[in-house]
Write a protein that holds these residues in place. Structure first.
Motif, PDB file in Angstrom:
ATOM      1  N   PRO A  91       0.829  -1.214   0.000  1.00  0.00           N
ATOM      2  CA  PRO A  91       0.000   0.000   0.000  1.00  0.00           C
ATOM      3  C   PRO A  91       0.862   1.262   0.000  1.00  0.00           C
ATOM      4  O   PRO A  91       2.040   1.209   0.365  1.00  0.00           O
ATOM      5  N   PRO A  92       0.274   2.388  -0.399  1.00  0.00           N
ATOM      6  CA  PRO A  92       1.024   3.643  -0.316  1.00  0.00           C
ATOM      7  C   PRO A  92       1.180   4.060   1.148  1.00  0.00           C
ATOM      8  O   PRO A  92       0.390   3.627   2.001  1.00  0.00           O
ATOM      9  N   PRO A  93       2.195   4.882   1.466  1.00  0.00           N
ATOM     10  CA  PRO A  93       2.341   5.362   2.837  1.00  0.00           C
ATOM     11  C   PRO A  93       1.186   6.278   3.228  1.00  0.00           C
ATOM     12  O   PRO A  93       0.539   6.859   2.354  1.00  0.00           O
ATOM     13  N   ASN A  94       0.937   6.381   4.516  1.00  0.00           N
ATOM     14  CA  ASN A  94      -0.107   7.277   4.997  1.00  0.00           C
ATOM     15  C   ASN A  94       0.532   8.451   5.749  1.00  0.00           C
ATOM     16  O   ASN A  94       0.912   8.314   6.912  1.00  0.00           O
ATOM     17  N   ASP A 313       7.674  10.764  -1.396  1.00  0.00           N
ATOM     18  CA  ASP A 313       7.024  10.005  -0.340  1.00  0.00           C
ATOM     19  C   ASP A 313       7.938   8.847   0.066  1.00  0.00           C
ATOM     20  O   ASP A 313       8.876   8.500  -0.652  1.00  0.00           O
ATOM     21  N   ALA A 314       7.604   8.232   1.190  1.00  0.00           N
ATOM     22  CA  ALA A 314       8.333   7.033   1.607  1.00  0.00           C
ATOM     23  C   ALA A 314       8.214   5.959   0.525  1.00  0.00           C
ATOM     24  O   ALA A 314       7.210   5.897  -0.198  1.00  0.00           O
ATOM     25  N   ASP A 315       9.242   5.121   0.441  1.00  0.00           N
ATOM     26  CA  ASP A 315       9.182   3.971  -0.466  1.00  0.00           C
ATOM     27  C   ASP A 315       8.017   3.070  -0.085  1.00  0.00           C
ATOM     28  O   ASP A 315       7.752   2.852   1.100  1.00  0.00           O
ATOM     29  N   LYS A 316       7.388   2.485  -1.107  1.00  0.00           N
ATOM     30  CA  LYS A 316       6.434   1.408  -0.854  1.00  0.00           C
ATOM     31  C   LYS A 316       7.242   0.112  -0.682  1.00  0.00           C
ATOM     32  O   LYS A 316       8.438   0.070  -0.976  1.00  0.00           O
TER      33      LYS A 316
END
Length: 472
Positions: A91-94, A313-316
């Motif tokens: 999932p993508p980061p939140n 964004d953070a890595d998935k």
């Protein structure tokens, strides 16, 4: 290959050396971990020891693609073993999560149990042709490599991916504080509250059940930086006498060679004055909230300092699949800062940027890779910790080593960092007496670190000692 600072030892190539000792690296498949063991592979392979780097195919692809300062394909002695990637959701980061730890990676971490059998099969295959198999595994991969105990000619060494400071305090606390320490340090030590999700803490606890089969610990640090805490770690109240430890960092190259394919930000840096640019990057496991990105942007703009901002964004769990959020910047921001600042949304060559003469400061989350790279390149840090070991690294960097200043105090971690706080930190780091003093100190420390990895230097001697130990 760029001539790195570890000289090759020459052996008679009579074929015997090749099969005597082999080293197997088992990293945790997250960028900051993948990178450190890949850098260590380069160092160990320079002693004519074959290194086998074992991970899932998607993470090996990621590690090779992102390594800076050298090309892993240039070293015939590093062999990659691509395990089929277990199925996991990515999932993508939140960015709005209450705890900023990358909990979206939890499904990947839980899928790692499936790597135990294929990893053990590689150990066994190598053990039939080599005199000795040396397994170097991330501390978070202990359960994956547990079958090493069934292989008579194998030994395992645990790699701690964080600072000696953070490792020591973690152990000192869980062992019930077996000896007293300087009250000031203990008083100011940031709490672990908010550093990890409960699920990840459970995972750490699972891994500590497998600590007893390790023959030694390896650290990506050096005595020039963390001598005091390495000594604390070596005390028998913390580490059993039979377990040796080696501090052989920095693993990253300490001199950067220019690559043929230069990133556009390096060409922009060429045009700036020495020490005039601040590099802003929060690593691969942090996603800032929209309103925080806005405040950071306004603070950078108002500070009137030159900057390179890596906005990702953070890595998935799998960086090659699915969409990534493209963070919104304030309207007209990029046009207004043109010529002053640069926003980079792709993978940036951090080591090259930190090593560039125009870079004079680093606004960082204080992940351990970033701290080591910044110190080796002599760049002071504006510390903005987000999770994991970062709050404690911040204390090490700012209060103990005095090579950085605090942007965000961990005690106020739930609050927004306002644009005026960003502006103040930028000016303090880049155009003040305090910033100049920090820069002077970190340049001195960088000199000590660079000397430590040269022939006769303390990190180099620790690496020689580790290699002598595994090839004994």
């Amino acid at each position: 290959m760029a001539d790195h600072h570890y000289h090759h030892k020459n052996h008679d190539q009579n074929g015997l050396k090749q099969t005597e000792v082999v080293v197997v690296m088992v990293p945790l498949p997250a960028q900051g971990h993948l990178n450190q063991l890949l850098q260590l592979s380069r160092l160990i392979s320079s002693y004519d020891i074959p290194v086998h780097y074992v991970c899932t195919s998607t993470h090996i692809r990621q590690a090779k693609l992102r390594v800076h300062g050298w090309n892993p394909l240039d070293i015939p002695n590093i062999h990659f073993h691509e395990l089929s990637t277990p199925a996991f959701i990515s999932p993508p980061p939140n960015p709005d999560a209450s705890i900023q730890f990358p909990s979206h990676l939890q499904p990947l971490f839980e899928a790692l149990t499936q790597l135990r059998q294929p990893t053990a099969a590689i150990f066994r295959a190598l053990s039939s042709t080599a005199k000795r198999v040396i397994i170097i595994h991330d501390s978070m991969m202990s359960s994956v490599v547990q079958d090493v105990t069934c292989i008579p000619n194998a030994e395992s060494y645990m790699f701690h991916s964080v600072s000696a400071f953070a490792t020591f305090f973690y152990l000192w606390e869980i062992l019930g504080k077996p000896f007293p320490l300087d009250a000031k340090i203990v008083e100011d030590l940031p709490s672990l509250e908010g550093c990890f999700t409960p699920e990840f803490i459970e995972l750490i606890d699972t891994q500590t059940n497998y600590l007893n089969f390790s023959s030694g610990y390896l650290f990506n640090t050096c005595k020039a930086i963390e001598g005091v805490f390495l000594d604390f770690l070596a005390r028998e109240e913390i580490t059993a006498k039979s377990v040796k430890q080696w501090a052989i960092g920095p693993f990253n190259p300490v001199e950067v060679s220019d690559e043929t394919q230069r990133h556009k930000c390096l060409e922009w840096l060429d045009k700036q004055a020495p020490n005039s640019v601040i590099f802003v990057s929060f690593g691969t496991s942090t996603s800032l909230r929209d309103e925080q990105i806005k405040e950071l942007a306004l603070g950078l703009e108002r500070s009137e300092q030159k900057f390179i901002w890596v906005l990702r964004d953070a890595d998935k769990g799998d960086v090659f699949v699915g969409e990534t959020r493209r963070a919104q910047l304030p309207k007209g921001f990029e046009e207004r800062v043109e010529g002053k600042g640069m926003v980079v949304r792709d993978w940036a060559p951090q080591l090259q940027i930190l090593g560039h003469k125009s870079t004079g400061g680093f606004m960082s989350h204080c992940g351990w890779n970033s701290c080591m790279e910044s110190i080796s390149m002599g760049v002071p840090i504006a510390a903005w910790p987000v999770h994991s070991d970062q709050p404690r690294n911040t204390m090490l960097i700012t209060k103990l080593l005095k090579v950085g200043l605090v942007v965000k105090d961990w005690a106020r971690r739930d609050e927004l960092v306002s644009s005026s706080m960003v502006e103040t930190a930028m000016k303090s780091l880049m155009v003040s007496k305090e910033g100049d003093d920090l820069r002077k100190r970190v340049v001195e420390m960088s000199g000590a670190v660079k000397r430590s990895v040269q022939e006769g230097g303390v990190s180099r001697m620790e690496l020689d000692s580790f290699v002598a130990h595994i090839t004994r």
